[in-house]
Write a protein that holds these residues in place. Structure first.
Motif, PDB file in Angstrom:
ATOM      1  N   LEU A  91       0.804  -1.217   0.000  1.00  0.00           N
ATOM      2  CA  LEU A  91       0.000   0.000   0.000  1.00  0.00           C
ATOM      3  C   LEU A  91       0.841   1.273   0.000  1.00  0.00           C
ATOM      4  CD1 LEU A  91      -2.871  -1.138   2.367  1.00  0.00           C
ATOM      5  CD2 LEU A  91      -2.958  -0.735  -0.085  1.00  0.00           C
ATOM      6  N   THR A  92       2.023   1.199   0.596  1.00  0.00           N
ATOM      7  CA  THR A  92       2.832   2.413   0.632  1.00  0.00           C
ATOM      8  C   THR A  92       3.229   2.855  -0.779  1.00  0.00           C
ATOM      9  OG1 THR A  92       4.711   0.982   1.023  1.00  0.00           O
ATOM     10  CG2 THR A  92       3.779   2.076   2.941  1.00  0.00           C
ATOM     11  N   LEU A 125       1.447   2.807  -3.303  1.00  0.00           N
ATOM     12  CA  LEU A 125       0.350   3.497  -3.982  1.00  0.00           C
ATOM     13  C   LEU A 125       0.436   5.008  -3.790  1.00  0.00           C
ATOM     14  CD1 LEU A 125      -2.678   1.142  -3.317  1.00  0.00           C
ATOM     15  CD2 LEU A 125      -1.280   1.363  -5.368  1.00  0.00           C
ATOM     16  N   ARG A 126       0.941   5.414  -2.638  1.00  0.00           N
ATOM     17  CA  ARG A 126       1.117   6.853  -2.418  1.00  0.00           C
ATOM     18  C   ARG A 126       2.143   7.399  -3.394  1.00  0.00           C
ATOM     19  NH1 ARG A 126       1.365   8.380   3.862  1.00  0.00           N
ATOM     20  NH2 ARG A 126       0.847  10.373   2.912  1.00  0.00           N
TER      21      ARG A 126
END
Lengths: 296, 296
Positions: free
Chosen positions: A8-9, A11-12
């Motif tokens: 998920l990191t 995606l930033r």
DNA sequence: GGATCGGATGAGGCGCGCTCACCCGAGCCG
DNA sequence: CGGCTCGGGTGAGCGCGCCTCATCCGATCC
């Protein structure tokens, strides 16, 4: 079994890089090195099994996959940010980020802030003058103060005060100006970004536009006012912005009364932000300061 | 400035723990230790500045904040999972997860799978019989095969074959049964979870329900059929499920012809999943296998 | 052709997030 | 009552993932 989600990191990183179309700028925004962004996006691409960017030696493009992915990632992250901001009962973070024009920051907010701090010493206010327009919640701003006409779709907005225009100069120079004709002998100070100020003023007064002896142009409203204070000429002042300078005698109105601009100062924030005590406190304080032109 | 987001990895922990209402189960689902979940959620709570769970010594509850946060986090994660699954042009992962009832897995899918593998040796199929109902995309399942009547809101669904009911037993026993009355001397095999099978069959045939000499009850359809194959009695067989057993002579129909059930087999998947080549391949193969009752 | 600029790449190190081991308190059972 | 079980909390420690650093690369601009 669980959601199949990429790291998920990353995606930033993707969102920032795709929005800014630059790994370098994304890195700056995220407080990382461009290398970290490059690595992270590569991790994401490997995980997905598809390239998201086309790398040119200068600049980037989104691939078809990236174009399809970006809006959905953006929306999901924005939605998470909104939801996170709106979690009820959050312990106040003690931080508040206010976006406003640098002129407003310098001429009104900064001088007034001590009163807010006195009332709420626990809140650490940061002013941010980078954005002309804020994207909630993306830009990490809690509250924006804007000169505009509205409307404000989907946002919480509080009208602070109408804006008024009036020529200003030093009190000494003001003695010499009692009619529009006197302006012909003065220097008119213009702002290149809002160059229609004088024309609008003359038109509203019903006077023909004067061709002055000299005129000067400055980049910002701020510089126009500083020039007027220095006695370089007559500029268009904005109320309540110059109220403090009028009160202190550094500036004087000429050829009044002020005429209404077509805009007003608004405080704008995301509806969800009102859940945060810092935001409520700031809004309530702003209300208590009305009218902004009140002597402070 | 950028989105103010909590550590994103902790959101997965929160979602799973809140959905399962247990750190332990969440840990199991995520392949972590309960300790990791506890730590992670604490990190999130610290970051937010608010407790999300009320911890009892046994079990959990969501706080008001948790209740408000959960649906939004869930939706955002699901939305990311959908978007991720649907990224166009992804290199095939080579993996496909199929959810179906264990009976269907054992009696049809497993025996037929070699033909799919022959056509697509690059795809690694995993069967999952844990779920009676799949939540796309949360459960990490690509394709579900379900016995139902529809409709399938928002999902892609392919009707495979109508289901038919017919009494079955060993061929030897079948010799002794030529009318409903003969059933009185036989043992009727019942399934406790679908206990109305026989009643529905008698009613559809227009016959009074027979009170048999003996009857046995089994937990699953699978066990009913195994019992019938072992000669323990007469059970209600379902076509196309028992087609293979009929073809091989392990079972024989009695008192035919089969009567229609009110349900059919469907292949169901998220619309977005059709973007994945593995899913398309599986769907196309299923189509080519129709009718399922065809000798294989 | 040298300077610059943005991204890629590989090595290395630091810190986050995980595991391990243990504690705690409630409920359950004999 | 006492011991067992079960689920969560906690602190120490470690390993891996992620980030940085240094360097390379190719294109573009003077």
């Amino acid at each position: 079994m669980t959601y199949r989600l990429p790291p998920l990191t990353t995606l930033r990183l993707f969102e920032a890089a795709a929005r800014l179309m630059s790994f370098k700028q994304a890195a700056e925004e995220l407080g990382l090195t461009p290398s970290a962004v490059s690595h992270g996006i590569q991790t994401l691409e490997d995980w997905l099994g598809v390239r998201l960017f086309i790398r040119y030696n200068r600049g980037l493009d989104l691939t078809e996959a990236g174009q399809a992915y970006l809006p959905q990632v953006s929306e999901a992250l924005a939605s998470l940010a909104r939801a996170t901001d709106a979690v009820p009962g959050r312990r106040p973070s003690g931080k508040l980020s206010v976006s406003c024009a640098s002129t407003f920051a310098a001429r009104w907010l900064l001088p007034s802030l001590p009163r807010f701090q006195a009332r709420h010493p626990e809140i650490q206010v940061s002013m941010d003058t980078r954005f002309r327009q804020v994207e909630f919640p993306r830009d990490g701003i809690d509250v924006a103060i804007r000169l505009a006409a509205g409307p404000w779709d989907g946002l919480h907005a509080l009208k602070l005060e109408e804006e008024w225009l009036v020529p200003v100069c030093t009190p000494a120079m003001a003695e010499t100006i009692s009619s529009c004709a006197d302006l012909a002998r003065a220097t008119l100070l213009h702002n290149v970004s809002v160059s229609t100020d004088w024309a609008y003023w003359f038109a509203t007064k019903g006077e023909p536009e004067i061709e002055p002896a000299r005129s000067s142009r400055f980049d910002t409203i701020q510089m126009v006012l500083d020039a007027a204070i220095s006695g370089l000429g007559v500029g268009i002042g904005r109320l309540p912005l110059v109220q403090r300078d009028l009160d202190s005698g550094r500036l004087a109105m000429v050829l009044g009364p002020p005429i209404p601009s077509r805009t007003a100062y608004w405080m704008v924030c995301a509806r969800e932000s009102l859940a945060r005590p810092e935001v409520r406190a700031f809004r309530d304080w702003l209300r208590s300061e009305l009218p902004l032109s009140r002597a402070g």
